[in-house]
Scaffold this motif. Structure first.
Motif, mmCIF file in Angstrom:
data_model
loop_
_atom_site.group_PDB
_atom_site.id
_atom_site.type_symbol
_atom_site.label_atom_id
_atom_site.label_comp_id
_atom_site.label_asym_id
_atom_site.label_seq_id
_atom_site.Cartn_x
_atom_site.Cartn_y
_atom_site.Cartn_z
ATOM 1 N N PHE A 1 13.632 -1.392 14.565
ATOM 2 C CA PHE A 1 12.318 -1.733 14.038
ATOM 3 C C PHE A 1 11.924 -0.814 12.895
ATOM 4 O O PHE A 1 11.277 -1.244 11.929
ATOM 5 C CB PHE A 1 11.285 -1.678 15.158
ATOM 6 N N HIS A 2 12.314 0.449 12.968
ATOM 7 C CA HIS A 2 11.949 1.402 11.931
ATOM 8 C C HIS A 2 12.716 1.191 10.629
ATOM 9 O O HIS A 2 12.447 1.888 9.647
ATOM 10 C CB HIS A 2 12.158 2.824 12.436
ATOM 11 N N MET A 3 13.620 0.230 10.606
ATOM 12 C CA MET A 3 14.308 -0.097 9.353
ATOM 13 C C MET A 3 13.420 -0.905 8.408
ATOM 14 O O MET A 3 13.681 -0.945 7.203
ATOM 15 C CB MET A 3 15.582 -0.887 9.647
ATOM 16 N N ILE A 4 12.400 -1.563 8.935
ATOM 17 C CA ILE A 4 11.551 -2.394 8.087
ATOM 18 C C ILE A 4 10.395 -1.549 7.561
ATOM 19 O O ILE A 4 10.080 -0.483 8.111
ATOM 20 C CB ILE A 4 11.049 -3.647 8.830
ATOM 21 N N PRO A 5 9.734 -1.986 6.500
ATOM 22 C CA PRO A 5 8.701 -1.148 5.876
ATOM 23 C C PRO A 5 7.453 -1.021 6.729
ATOM 24 O O PRO A 5 7.175 -1.846 7.594
ATOM 25 C CB PRO A 5 8.391 -1.894 4.571
ATOM 26 N N ARG A 6 6.697 0.060 6.471
ATOM 27 C CA ARG A 6 5.399 0.317 7.108
ATOM 28 C C ARG A 6 5.503 0.386 8.625
ATOM 29 O O ARG A 6 4.714 -0.212 9.363
ATOM 30 C CB ARG A 6 4.367 -0.741 6.659
ATOM 31 N N GLY B 1 -2.180 -7.191 9.274
ATOM 32 C CA GLY B 1 -1.249 -7.569 10.339
ATOM 33 C C GLY B 1 0.191 -7.234 10.025
ATOM 34 O O GLY B 1 1.039 -7.259 10.919
ATOM 35 N N SER B 2 0.493 -6.924 8.772
ATOM 36 C CA SER B 2 1.854 -6.527 8.396
ATOM 37 C C SER B 2 1.992 -5.021 8.220
ATOM 38 O O SER B 2 2.928 -4.542 7.598
ATOM 39 C CB SER B 2 2.266 -7.240 7.101
ATOM 40 N N LEU B 3 1.044 -4.273 8.772
ATOM 41 C CA LEU B 3 1.160 -2.816 8.877
ATOM 42 C C LEU B 3 1.585 -2.513 10.310
ATOM 43 O O LEU B 3 0.780 -2.611 11.228
ATOM 44 C CB LEU B 3 -0.175 -2.149 8.544
ATOM 45 N N TRP B 4 2.854 -2.155 10.492
ATOM 46 C CA TRP B 4 3.441 -2.115 11.837
ATOM 47 C C TRP B 4 3.689 -0.698 12.339
ATOM 48 O O TRP B 4 4.694 -0.420 12.976
ATOM 49 C CB TRP B 4 4.748 -2.906 11.835
#
Length: 386
Positions: free
Chosen positions: A192-197, A227-230
């Motif tokens: 999951f930490h591979m994607i941004p934010r 919603g795309s700040l994860w």
């Protein structure tokens, strides 16, 4: 258009709209076939099946096929939330022809075996992440704790940052990916930490600092909204909560009960702002990596000497006990103590040592379909949800 959405969303909130420090839990679980326990892409069929009751909480689809999100209602305590989730799990199980599996990553799913569901937001997320989210389907748990006002939400956010490695270690439940041991306790978090934010940001000065940072991130990234700040931890203005997103999906409701109570109590403690010392992002990133890799065997520093994860977890539990009576979770916090003897990743590896990957899958499905211990004791058996 995007900036207007960001302003409308970021500068309005529901902090204080309800009673403070209530709790809610969202869990993402795999749908699997009953025999081989492979991911079953039947999300929409399950949602459309009117024979399922969904009496407490909500059942929803997620971005990826073969995943359901089970959400408790707003609850006073961890036990209330777990009862609601058990009710939802039971409703899905009663449908027949499909099983639920709680794990951060499906242990045997092939690399790239990911299908997206339709939806404008999902399409935007897929474009934003490129091919990164097509590597593996990931399932997590999100615990929401209601905050009385926006400034308290930021205070609690800042304070909770230092507990993220502890929660990652206790909640790790994804040691296997693509049929092999990943060498990590939480492969989901690494994926999951591979994607941004994702991951953890810095501490924020106040609500204005937070919202201005969010607005700038939305502007430069071109995403469709907050919603795309994860991040692993974030204030959630729409719900008026602090959302803790660090946990892998749990097969055991006993484990989830303890983790929910621990998060609930720690968030209550940090909302008081009693400790304004916040580890820098660089130190927390290193600590989180050790927790993701080594789980309960990790050694790390949050500033000062290196410490063993068991000691840090004990500190968290001791703090939680101080708020457990107020939040109605004395027994649930005590249940979290059991995780010191082994988290979900440890149990998966023990199952593998005894019977290989088939035993891991059987173990996960069996735990996911079992009621929580405190409910079995109250009911005097193992019947479905009350």
């Amino acid at each position: 258009m995007t900036l207007r959405l960001a302003e409308d969303t970021l500068f309005s909130h529901r902090f204080g709209a309800g009673a403070p420090f209530q709790v809610g839990v969202e869990e993402e679980l795999f749908l699997v076939d009953p025999t081989a326990h492979r991911i079953d892409c039947c999300t929409d069929e399950v949602l459309a099946d009117r024979s399922t009751r969904f009496t407490r909480g909500r059942l929803m689809g997620e971005m990826c096929e073969g995943v359901l999100e089970l959400a408790s209602p707003v609850c006073a305590s961890a036990d209330d939330a777990i009862r609601a989730l058990w009710s939802l799990r039971s409703d899905v199980a009663a449908r027949g022809g499909v099983r639920l599996m709680g794990s951060g990553i499906h242990p045997t799913a092939a690399f790239g075996d990911v299908a997206y569901r339709a939806g404008d937001h999902y399409d935007a997320v897929a474009r934003d992440a490129g091919g990164l989210m097509r590597q593996s389907v990931c399932c997590g748990v999100h615990v929401h704790v209601a905050m009385p006002d926006a400034e308290t939400a930021v205070t609690a956010f800042n304070g909770m940052r230092k507990w993220v490695p502890v929660l990652q270690a206790l909640g790790a439940n994804s040691p296997f990916w693509h049929g092999r041991d990943s060498g990590l306790a939480s492969a989901r978090t690494a994926r999951f930490h591979m994607i941004p934010r994702t991951g953890l940001p810095r501490a924020f000065r106040d609500w204005e600092d937070y919202t201005e940072t969010m607005r700038e991130l939305i502007r430069v990234s071109g995403i469709d909204g907050p919603g795309s700040l994860w991040w692993d931890l974030r204030p959630h203005p729409t719900l008026g909560t602090l959302e803790v997103r660090v946990l892998d999906a749990q097969s055991s409701l006993d484990s989830l009960r303890g983790l929910t109570a621990l998060v609930h109590c720690l968030a209550r403690h940090e909302a008081a702002g009693v400790d304004d010392r916040h580890p820098p992002k660089e130190l927390l990133d290193e600590a989180c990596y050790h927790a993701i890799r080594d789980g309960l065997d990790a050694r790390l520093s949050l500033g000062g000497p290196m410490q063993h994860m068991q000691g840090l977890a004990r500190q968290a539990l001791d703090l939680a006990h101080g708020y457990a009576h107020e939040l109605g979770c004395v027994d649930a916090v005590s249940a979290a103590e059991a995780l010191l003897g082994g988290n979900g990743a440890d149990r998966q590896r023990r199952a593998f040592a005894q019977g290989g990957m088939d035993a891991v899958l059987d173990h996960l499905v069996s735990e996911t379909t079992a009621p929580p211990t405190f409910a079995r004791e109250a009911w005097g058996g193992t019947r479905g949800a009350a």
